[in-house]
Write an enzyme that holds these catalytic residues in place. Sequence first.
Site, short mmCIF file in Angstrom:
data_model
loop_
_atom_site.label_atom_id
_atom_site.label_comp_id
_atom_site.label_asym_id
_atom_site.label_seq_id
_atom_site.Cartn_x
_atom_site.Cartn_y
_atom_site.Cartn_z
N TYR A 2 40.68 -44.65 -25.66
CA TYR A 2 39.83 -45.31 -24.68
C TYR A 2 40.57 -46.46 -23.99
CZ TYR A 2 35.51 -47.51 -22.90
OH TYR A 2 34.53 -48.06 -22.11
N LYS A 46 41.50 -46.59 -20.04
CA LYS A 46 40.96 -47.66 -19.20
C LYS A 46 42.07 -48.53 -18.61
CE LYS A 46 36.55 -46.81 -19.41
NZ LYS A 46 35.83 -46.39 -18.19
#
Length: 184
Positions: free
Chosen positions: A92, A96
């Site tokens: 993640y 991001k």
Amino acid sequence: MTSAEDVQALVDSAVASFGSIDIMVNNAGITRDATMRKMTEDQFDQVVDVHLKGCWNGTRIAAGVMRENGGGSIINLSSISAKVGFVGQSNYSAAKAGIVGLSKAAAKEVAHLGVRINVVQPGLIKTAMTEAMPQKAWDQKMSEIPMQRAGDPREVASVALFYASDLSSYMTGTVSEVTGGRYM
């Protein structure tokens, strides 16, 4: 919706209905949290595919339409996780952070054509995803927020609206943190 074909179909539908695309918000997301030791390659790929590749497809396709129409605004949603990283979120955090780099590079490519690309990095926001966290994790995150509360999705939307509007007409390649002061 992350494949080029899915995004293209969505953009084509919007252009057919409204005549143009002036604003694009890339906000698709999933989690497959696990420590690196336990995370599978498939879990890593799924998160990167949805977040980063989906954002790339949305940005690329929308910018193409906006370029032809003389401008527009693309708002890509990242996360404070891109800035600081969190245990169990290597996939993640990487995706991001990639959105930030993608957005800055793309902003440089299309700025002269009137297309602006900016990033919003939310912190702890009250959503179904965050409310599903274990209480211990929620409490830890809350203890790091100077404003002593989680954000509301409308507070993230208001920053996206600012980026979409002419109020930010001289902004591109920027990153706005909506975090209640967390990690400032």
